[in-house]
Design an enzyme around this catalytic site. Structure first.
Site, short mmCIF file in Angstrom:
data_model
loop_
_atom_site.label_atom_id
_atom_site.label_comp_id
_atom_site.label_asym_id
_atom_site.label_seq_id
_atom_site.Cartn_x
_atom_site.Cartn_y
_atom_site.Cartn_z
N ARG A 25 0.85 -1.19 0.00
CA ARG A 25 0.00 0.00 0.00
C ARG A 25 0.89 1.24 0.00
O ARG A 25 1.97 1.26 0.62
CB ARG A 25 -0.86 -0.03 1.26
CG ARG A 25 -1.85 1.12 1.43
CD ARG A 25 -3.00 1.02 0.50
NE ARG A 25 -4.11 1.88 0.91
CZ ARG A 25 -5.09 2.21 0.09
NH1 ARG A 25 -5.12 1.78 -1.17
NH2 ARG A 25 -6.10 2.98 0.51
N GLY B 296 -13.76 -1.73 -7.10
CA GLY B 296 -15.09 -1.19 -6.84
C GLY B 296 -15.16 -0.28 -5.63
O GLY B 296 -16.24 -0.06 -5.09
N GLY B 297 -14.01 0.25 -5.19
CA GLY B 297 -14.01 1.21 -4.08
C GLY B 297 -14.69 0.63 -2.85
O GLY B 297 -14.48 -0.53 -2.47
N THR C 151 -9.09 0.60 -10.02
CA THR C 151 -8.47 -0.53 -9.32
C THR C 151 -8.59 -1.78 -10.19
O THR C 151 -9.28 -1.77 -11.20
CB THR C 151 -9.13 -0.74 -7.92
OG1 THR C 151 -9.13 0.49 -7.23
CG2 THR C 151 -8.43 -1.77 -7.08
#
Ligand code: GLY
Length: 571
Positions: free
Chosen positions: A99, A464-465, A373
């Site tokens: 991340r 998809g957040g 994403t």
């Protein structure tokens, strides 16, 4: 897509029986390998690597790199992600946390104006929105520690495609159209990702020479080829000139972290998913712990949908309040995922009436889309597996390319809560736990997940957040009900994230009768509109593999909502 949740009967194995069932499966290898990704060229690259003697981890590096080339709107070297790995030989499982990290000059109120209001777009567009990328470090780490092939081999397909070009598809064009103004704002970006400053025509061969050179720098020097030396100098200079706050030390000190995945059990099925700084594993665990208090099979369709919505509402509320980077804040993982806590939470659920989110405990408001994403799933012939979700955050990330480097910087800083209680691009709100701090990782929803039960295993995930976690929950329930990969991905979806207090759903998720029954209980239902106009849309882009050990069969499916490809083949 008529494939509503059926929740076929589950064998409620005792832990004792489960142990022996799992033991019986040990040492069994899959009859075929499988790969499912969001782009056919990435799936091909993974296959090429497996056929060349690589394992699932080598293929994961190749697929990660190729997705960054052919889906620059979704992921890339300038982004980050989570790679969930399973090594069959010793049953070792780990989450590689690549991340992004906030630069050391970042501070809590950096996106607020003098009046304390959020500056619109500041955490989304341009280099100030970018965290320090993790993808290059994660690829180098996975290849070195878990792979068999040299990095040069694993990155070869991506370098070839970057240099030789790929044909622009409809999906690329739609997403470029949505971000056109911001792509045009940065000349180095427009030069690569647009054609004559407009969306490239269908079939246009998009070549990325600078990106090929950057990938070659990583081949030559591994992690240092990105985070130190000439490339690092170039990145920091350009970011600073354009208003960003990166330093050479931020790059040099970037580190991936190997984390223990979050594990939970649902009626004989193990769910292994992403640990903080993802909220996915904890929210999933919390939801299934609540669902376990009921017998879903005995409920009517409307009751099941109502219950799942209520469970989502409560888990997303806790996400907003408690979750953040566990290296910085104390995340109460054990409590949030415990049965005792789930029992407390479900006490407030009434079957005849929706709980208003405002009745739970304050934290927030609105919602957004999330087609950016990317996710991929891999199973190799030895039974090694990878589920990886990788991102630059919003479409085309920050839209900022440092001249001469060829890749887009992320805008993952938007996943922090810029101001407690104010929604980000996904409508998600957060509290202190996810406030900006130097060196901290923003809270994510990315949830690469393994499912394991007596029947076999599944490898799932999706972009998809904020809706990633609810999609993975529905997919897990579908797998538990006996589904194959196709049925897992084509399941119609619905979502509740606490705030806004609405149930978002795909056109075919509920029958008219169920919709009416839910509305009567007080749910506010909102059909998902297509982000491109022209009616009702779908969301997510799930990539799933199911290895059914009873049937000795592997199935793989790429979501029909996207343009990806899945293959099952003899390795
Ligand atoms: N950037 C989307 C997420 O990490 O959830």
């Amino acid at each position: 897509m008529k494939n509503r949740i059926s929740f076929i009967s589950l064998s409620c194995l005792s832990p004792f029986l489960l142990f022996f069932a799992l033991l019986a499966n040990a040492g069994v290898t899959p009859p075929q390998a499988a790969i499912a990704t969001a782009h056919p060229l990435a799936t091909e690259a993974g296959q090429e690597i497996l056929r060349a003697g690589g394992n699932a981890f080598d293929a994961a590096v190749a697929v990660t790199a190729v997705l960054g080339v052919v889906e620059p709107y979704g992921s890339g070297l300038g982004g980050g992600g989570f790679w969930l790995l399973h090594r069959e030989a010793d049953n070792f499982q780990v989450m590689v946390d690549g991340r992004e990290k906030a630069p050391m000059a970042a501070y809590r109120d950096m996106y607020l104006d003098d009046k304390g209001d959020v500056i619109s777009g500041a955490s989304i567009n341009g280099p100030l929105a970018a965290g320090i990328p993790g993808v290059p470090a994660a690829m180098a780490h996975i290849a070195r520690k878990y792979g068999r092939l040299p990095l040069a081999k694993n990155l070869a397909p991506a370098i070839r495609l970057a240099r030789g070009g790929f044909a622009v598809d409809e999906q690329y064009r739609r997403y470029a159209e949505m971000r056109l103004k911001t792509l045009q704002r940065f000349p180095a970006t427009a030069k690569i990702f647009l054609y004559n400053n407009a969306v490239p025509p269908l079939g246009y061969l998009l070549k990325q020479e600078d990106l090929a050179n950057t990938l070659e720098s990583i081949v030559r020097s591994g992690k240092a080829g990105f985070y130190q030396g000439a490339l690092a100098n170039r990145l920091v200079d350009a970011v600073k000139k354009a208003g960003g706050i990166w330093s050479l030390d931020d790059l040099k000190n970037y580190n991936i972290v190997e984390r223990e995945p979050v594990r939970t059990e649902y009626r004989g099925m193990q769910l292994i998913s992403a640990a903080p700084p993802s909220s996915g594993g904890i929210a999933l665990a919390s939801m299934v712990q609540m669902l376990k208090q009921y017998d879903l099979e005995k409920l009517s369709t409307a009751d099941r949908a109502h219950l799942i919505i209520e469970v989502m509402r409560r888990a997303y509320r806790d996400r907003a309040e408690y979750l953040g980077d566990s290296d910085f804040v104390d995340v109460p993982v054990a409590r949030l995922t415990s049965t005792a806590y789930a029992r407390e939470l479900v006490k407030g659920i009434r079957m005849d009436e929706a709980t208003p989110s405002t009745g739970l405990k304050p934290v927030g408001r609105p919602s957004g889309a999330g087609s950016d994403t990317t996710h991929f799933s891999i199973l190799d012939k030895e039974g090694n597996r990878v589920a990886a979700t990788v991102s630059v955050n919003y479409l085309f990330g920050s839209c900022f390319v440092v001249p001469g480097t060829g890749f887009l910087l992320n805008d993952e800083m938007d996943d922090f809560s810029a101001k407690p209680g104010v929604a980000n691009a996904y409508g998600l709100i957060g509290a202190e736990a996810n406030a900006i701090e130097p060196g901290k990782r923003p809270l994510s929803s990315m949830s690469p997940t393994f499912l394991e039960d007596n029947r076999g295993i599944a490898i799932i995930g999706t972009p998809g957040g904020s809706r990633i976690i609810s999609m993975v929950l529905l997919a897990a329930l579908q797998y538990a009900a006996g589904a194959d990969a196709q049925s897992v991905v084509q399941l119609p979806r619905f979502h509740h994230q606490y705030m806004p207090d609405i149930v978002m759903f795909e056109n075919d998720a509920f029958s008219e009768k169920t919709e009416q029954e839910l509305a009567l209980r007080g749910h506010v239902l909102k059909k998902q509109m297509s982000p491109y106009g022209g009616g009702f849309g779908h969301y997510g882009n799930m990539q799933a593999i199911v290895w059914d050990k009873h049937k000795n069969k592997v199935t793989a499916a790429s979501d029909m909502r996207g343009i990806g490809a899945a293959v099952v083949f003899k390795q």
